[in-house]
Design a protein around this motif. Structure first.
Motif, PDB file in Angstrom:
ATOM      1  N   PRO A   1     -39.602  -4.343 -26.082  1.00 32.54           N
ATOM      2  CA  PRO A   1     -39.950  -3.355 -25.064  1.00 32.54           C
ATOM      3  C   PRO A   1     -39.454  -3.818 -23.694  1.00 32.54           C
ATOM      4  N   GLY A   2     -39.535  -2.942 -22.721  1.00 35.22           N
ATOM      5  CA  GLY A   2     -38.992  -3.215 -21.397  1.00 35.22           C
ATOM      6  C   GLY A   2     -39.708  -4.272 -20.580  1.00 35.22           C
ATOM      7  N   ASP A   3     -40.856  -4.776 -21.051  1.00 38.12           N
ATOM      8  CA  ASP A   3     -41.597  -5.760 -20.254  1.00 38.12           C
ATOM      9  C   ASP A   3     -41.140  -7.198 -20.484  1.00 38.12           C
ATOM     10  N   LEU A   4     -39.994  -7.398 -21.121  1.00 37.88           N
ATOM     11  CA  LEU A   4     -39.536  -8.742 -21.465  1.00 37.88           C
ATOM     12  C   LEU A   4     -38.149  -9.090 -20.920  1.00 37.88           C
ATOM     13  N   PRO A   5     -37.823  -8.733 -19.681  1.00 38.80           N
ATOM     14  CA  PRO A   5     -36.468  -9.043 -19.197  1.00 38.80           C
ATOM     15  C   PRO A   5     -36.203 -10.544 -19.109  1.00 38.80           C
ATOM     16  N   ASP A   6     -37.180 -11.334 -18.712  1.00 34.00           N
ATOM     17  CA  ASP A   6     -36.972 -12.790 -18.628  1.00 34.00           C
ATOM     18  C   ASP A   6     -36.782 -13.401 -20.008  1.00 34.00           C
ATOM     19  N   GLU A   7     -37.585 -12.945 -20.954  1.00 32.75           N
ATOM     20  CA  GLU A   7     -37.478 -13.461 -22.313  1.00 32.75           C
ATOM     21  C   GLU A   7     -36.148 -13.053 -22.952  1.00 32.75           C
ATOM     22  N   ARG A   8     -35.693 -11.847 -22.671  1.00 31.72           N
ATOM     23  CA  ARG A   8     -34.385 -11.418 -23.183  1.00 31.72           C
ATOM     24  C   ARG A   8     -33.275 -12.307 -22.616  1.00 31.72           C
ATOM     25  N   GLN A   9     -33.395 -12.651 -21.353  1.00 31.85           N
ATOM     26  CA  GLN A   9     -32.406 -13.522 -20.722  1.00 31.85           C
ATOM     27  C   GLN A   9     -32.434 -14.920 -21.339  1.00 31.85           C
ATOM     28  N   VAL A  10     -33.627 -15.416 -21.673  1.00 32.94           N
ATOM     29  CA  VAL A  10     -33.741 -16.725 -22.322  1.00 32.94           C
ATOM     30  C   VAL A  10     -33.005 -16.721 -23.659  1.00 32.94           C
ATOM     31  N   VAL A  11     -33.198 -15.675 -24.451  1.00 33.11           N
ATOM     32  CA  VAL A  11     -32.517 -15.597 -25.748  1.00 33.11           C
ATOM     33  C   VAL A  11     -31.000 -15.587 -25.539  1.00 33.11           C
ATOM     34  N   ARG A  12     -30.529 -14.784 -24.596  1.00 35.02           N
ATOM     35  CA  ARG A  12     -29.086 -14.719 -24.331  1.00 35.02           C
ATOM     36  C   ARG A  12     -28.548 -16.078 -23.872  1.00 35.02           C
ATOM     37  N   ALA A  13     -29.280 -16.747 -22.986  1.00 33.30           N
ATOM     38  CA  ALA A  13     -28.849 -18.054 -22.479  1.00 33.30           C
ATOM     39  C   ALA A  13     -28.823 -19.095 -23.598  1.00 33.30           C
ATOM     40  N   CYS A  14     -29.804 -19.058 -24.491  1.00 37.84           N
ATOM     41  CA  CYS A  14     -29.833 -20.010 -25.608  1.00 37.84           C
ATOM     42  C   CYS A  14     -28.643 -19.804 -26.537  1.00 37.84           C
ATOM     43  N   VAL A  15     -28.301 -18.555 -26.814  1.00 38.98           N
ATOM     44  CA  VAL A  15     -27.157 -18.271 -27.680  1.00 38.98           C
ATOM     45  C   VAL A  15     -25.868 -18.698 -26.988  1.00 38.98           C
ATOM     46  N   ASP A  16     -25.755 -18.420 -25.697  1.00 42.22           N
ATOM     47  CA  ASP A  16     -24.565 -18.851 -24.946  1.00 42.22           C
ATOM     48  C   ASP A  16     -24.432 -20.373 -24.963  1.00 42.22           C
ATOM     49  N   GLU A  17     -25.550 -21.069 -24.779  1.00 43.82           N
ATOM     50  CA  GLU A  17     -25.534 -22.537 -24.794  1.00 43.82           C
ATOM     51  C   GLU A  17     -25.128 -23.055 -26.173  1.00 43.82           C
ATOM     52  N   TYR A  18     -25.676 -22.452 -27.222  1.00 40.56           N
ATOM     53  CA  TYR A  18     -25.326 -22.855 -28.582  1.00 40.56           C
ATOM     54  C   TYR A  18     -23.820 -22.671 -28.819  1.00 40.56           C
ATOM     55  N   ASN A  19     -23.302 -21.509 -28.429  1.00 44.30           N
ATOM     56  CA  ASN A  19     -21.869 -21.262 -28.598  1.00 44.30           C
ATOM     57  C   ASN A  19     -21.033 -22.287 -27.837  1.00 44.30           C
ATOM     58  N   ALA A  20     -21.455 -22.612 -26.611  1.00 45.77           N
ATOM     59  CA  ALA A  20     -20.708 -23.576 -25.795  1.00 45.77           C
ATOM     60  C   ALA A  20     -20.727 -24.968 -26.427  1.00 45.77           C
ATOM     61  N   ARG A  21     -21.854 -25.373 -26.961  1.00 50.93           N
ATOM     62  CA  ARG A  21     -21.961 -26.700 -27.599  1.00 50.93           C
ATOM     63  C   ARG A  21     -21.102 -26.806 -28.851  1.00 50.93           C
ATOM     64  N   ARG A  22     -20.967 -25.706 -29.578  1.00 47.49           N
ATOM     65  CA  ARG A  22     -20.233 -25.714 -30.843  1.00 47.49           C
ATOM     66  C   ARG A  22     -18.747 -25.396 -30.686  1.00 47.49           C
ATOM     67  N   ARG A  23     -18.337 -25.064 -29.471  1.00 49.26           N
ATOM     68  CA  ARG A  23     -16.934 -24.718 -29.232  1.00 49.26           C
ATOM     69  C   ARG A  23     -16.047 -25.879 -29.679  1.00 49.26           C
ATOM     70  N   GLY A  24     -15.059 -25.574 -30.464  1.00 46.35           N
ATOM     71  CA  GLY A  24     -14.144 -26.598 -30.961  1.00 46.35           C
ATOM     72  C   GLY A  24     -14.576 -27.195 -32.286  1.00 46.35           C
ATOM     73  N   GLU A  25     -15.866 -27.136 -32.600  1.00 44.96           N
ATOM     74  CA  GLU A  25     -16.376 -27.672 -33.867  1.00 44.96           C
ATOM     75  C   GLU A  25     -16.333 -26.636 -34.983  1.00 44.96           C
ATOM     76  N   SER A  26     -16.496 -25.389 -34.602  1.00 47.71           N
ATOM     77  CA  SER A  26     -16.580 -24.310 -35.584  1.00 47.71           C
ATOM     78  C   SER A  26     -16.049 -23.031 -34.957  1.00 47.71           C
ATOM     79  N   ASN A  27     -15.517 -22.160 -35.799  1.00 42.86           N
ATOM     80  CA  ASN A  27     -15.081 -20.879 -35.272  1.00 42.86           C
ATOM     81  C   ASN A  27     -16.189 -19.829 -35.363  1.00 42.86           C
ATOM     82  N   VAL A  28     -17.394 -20.229 -35.771  1.00 42.74           N
ATOM     83  CA  VAL A  28     -18.543 -19.317 -35.862  1.00 42.74           C
ATOM     84  C   VAL A  28     -19.244 -19.266 -34.512  1.00 42.74           C
ATOM     85  N   THR A  29     -19.323 -18.069 -33.970  1.00 45.76           N
ATOM     86  CA  THR A  29     -20.050 -17.857 -32.716  1.00 45.76           C
ATOM     87  C   THR A  29     -21.019 -16.698 -32.919  1.00 45.76           C
TER      88      THR A  29
END
Length: 156
Positions: free
Chosen positions: A14-42
């Protein structure tokens, strides 16, 4: 190694979770950045805002995006969400998104691989959130996470 298309995570809330939505996006971005070069799965996080305007019932277009997703993350906190105009009796878009994702899990030809549900602590959550959590607990329909605060969400 050729780049593969990202696995898509649909983020339902629901719309009352903008900060939490941003946390999920940031965690996925961080995961992708850490795995860059190790795997082609993003992974790529998408949500209702990815859907273009339409003359159809908006939730139908959102559900099509869910059908193309590999994972669904559903977050609930205080607000139940807005009425989607559902012919199936859903009373919020987030509820319809959750159950659309669960239905996609049962369809072998669809890419949906898993659904993750979290109930974030709130002093007075909407009655329907309380009922959904009780239903899931009572009937053991699926496992879910109980999140105390946003810092805990980052670790999940």
């Amino acid at each position: 190694m050729a780049d593969a298309l990202p696995l898509r995570i649909f983020l339902a809330s629901p719309g009352d979770l903008p900060d939490e939505r941003q946390v999920v996006r940031a965690c996925v971005d961080e995961y992708n950045a850490r795995r860059r070069g190790e795997s082609n799965v993003t992974y790529e996080v998408v949500g209702w805002e990815r859907v273009r305007g339409t003359a159809r019932r908006p939730q139908e277009a959102i559900n099509e995006l869910i059908e193309e997703s590999h994972f669904l993350v559903a977050l609930f906190k205080g607000s139940w969400g807005s009425e989607p105009g559902s012919p199936w009796g859903y009373t919020s878009g987030s509820e319809e998104e959750l159950f659309t994702g669960l239905l996609e899990l049962s369809r072998a030809e669809q890419p949906m691989r898993d659904v993750w549900v979290a109930f974030l602590q709130h002093p007075s959550p909407a009655e329907r959130i309380v009922k959904l959590r009780e239903q899931v607990s009572r009937y053991h329909t699926m496992m879910y996470e109980a999140i105390v605060d946003i810092r805990e969400l980052k670790t999940k």
